[in-house]
Design a protein around this motif. Sequence first.
Motif, short mmCIF file in Angstrom:
data_model
loop_
_atom_site.label_atom_id
_atom_site.label_comp_id
_atom_site.label_asym_id
_atom_site.label_seq_id
_atom_site.Cartn_x
_atom_site.Cartn_y
_atom_site.Cartn_z
N VAL A 84 0.87 -1.17 0.00
CA VAL A 84 0.00 0.00 0.00
C VAL A 84 0.91 1.22 0.00
N ARG A 85 0.66 2.14 -0.94
CA ARG A 85 1.46 3.37 -0.94
C ARG A 85 0.56 4.56 -0.66
N GLY A 86 1.03 5.49 0.13
CA GLY A 86 0.24 6.68 0.42
C GLY A 86 0.90 7.51 1.49
N LYS A 87 0.18 8.56 1.92
CA LYS A 87 0.74 9.42 2.96
C LYS A 87 0.27 8.92 4.33
N LEU A 88 1.21 8.80 5.27
CA LEU A 88 0.81 8.42 6.63
C LEU A 88 0.23 9.66 7.31
N VAL A 89 -1.09 9.65 7.48
CA VAL A 89 -1.79 10.81 8.05
C VAL A 89 -1.65 10.80 9.57
N ASP A 90 -1.81 9.61 10.16
CA ASP A 90 -1.77 9.54 11.63
C ASP A 90 -1.61 8.09 12.07
N VAL A 91 -1.23 7.95 13.34
CA VAL A 91 -1.32 6.64 13.98
C VAL A 91 -2.19 6.86 15.21
N HIS A 92 -3.23 6.07 15.35
CA HIS A 92 -4.20 6.25 16.43
C HIS A 92 -3.80 5.41 17.65
N PRO A 93 -4.31 5.79 18.84
CA PRO A 93 -3.88 5.09 20.07
C PRO A 93 -4.17 3.59 20.08
N ASP A 94 -5.07 3.13 19.20
CA ASP A 94 -5.27 1.68 19.10
C ASP A 94 -4.27 1.06 18.11
N MET A 95 -3.24 1.82 17.76
CA MET A 95 -2.17 1.39 16.84
C MET A 95 -2.74 1.03 15.46
N VAL A 96 -3.63 1.89 15.00
CA VAL A 96 -4.13 1.77 13.63
C VAL A 96 -3.54 2.91 12.82
#
Length: 238
Positions: free
Chosen positions: A203-215
Amino acid sequence: MEGKEKAEVIRLRETDSTNDEVLRLVKDYGVPLFVRADVQTAGRGRMGRRWISNEGGLWMSGAFLKHHPKDNYKLMIGTALVVEELASRLLSGTGYVPEIHFPNDVFVSGKKLCGILVEERGDYLVVGVGLNVNQPEPPLPLATTLKVLTAKDYDLDALAGEIAEGVMKVYGSPFEEVFGRWRSKLATIGRYVSLWVAGGGEVRGKLVDVHPDMVLEIDRDGERLYVPAEYVLSVSEV
Ligand code: BTN
């Protein structure tokens, strides 16, 4: 913390992998326990890769008991914070600024200074730290060492002690607190990445965020994808 207040670091001349050695020794010494070796003959990295572990680097592992489901993520990301803070201090005034790359690599000027491998073995969690320190040459072209960056030598026992203390503190802290500090320092946010996802290919794309549930939240050409970290095999910047 399971009876021990101070970090206990056993030093060996050579072993196969400190991640394996610490598990052999923990049966006699109890948790938490750290082992460091001058040389590893079978050092390993993530995804079954070999980890070059010649003299001069800091190769160490800590063993803890797993109490909570998120303890592995806490050690995984919290240990990166410990190393990033240590490297920031050692490099202060040099112009070099260490960065945490998802999930727990420490990079300086685009080159890898430290890798961390967390493994779950039965009731135990093992966290292994491979920090390139006194090697005069980097082990790989895309790696660096503290000596290459600063032309100085460092006391590996002192560094091991500091890391062990830091990791023990992380282990004793709530996941949410460790996550918040890690998220605020994660340099990969906002960057374009290539993700290898178990069962899902690339999967290629911009990493927008990592959420506290590690998603991980990824923007792929305007489409939002949510990928749990447990399915992410590797992340590299593109
Ligand atoms: C990575 O792939 O980035 C993780 C590298 C982890 C290397 C360390 S060195 C100490 C410990 N023992 C091992 O065999 N691996 C970890």
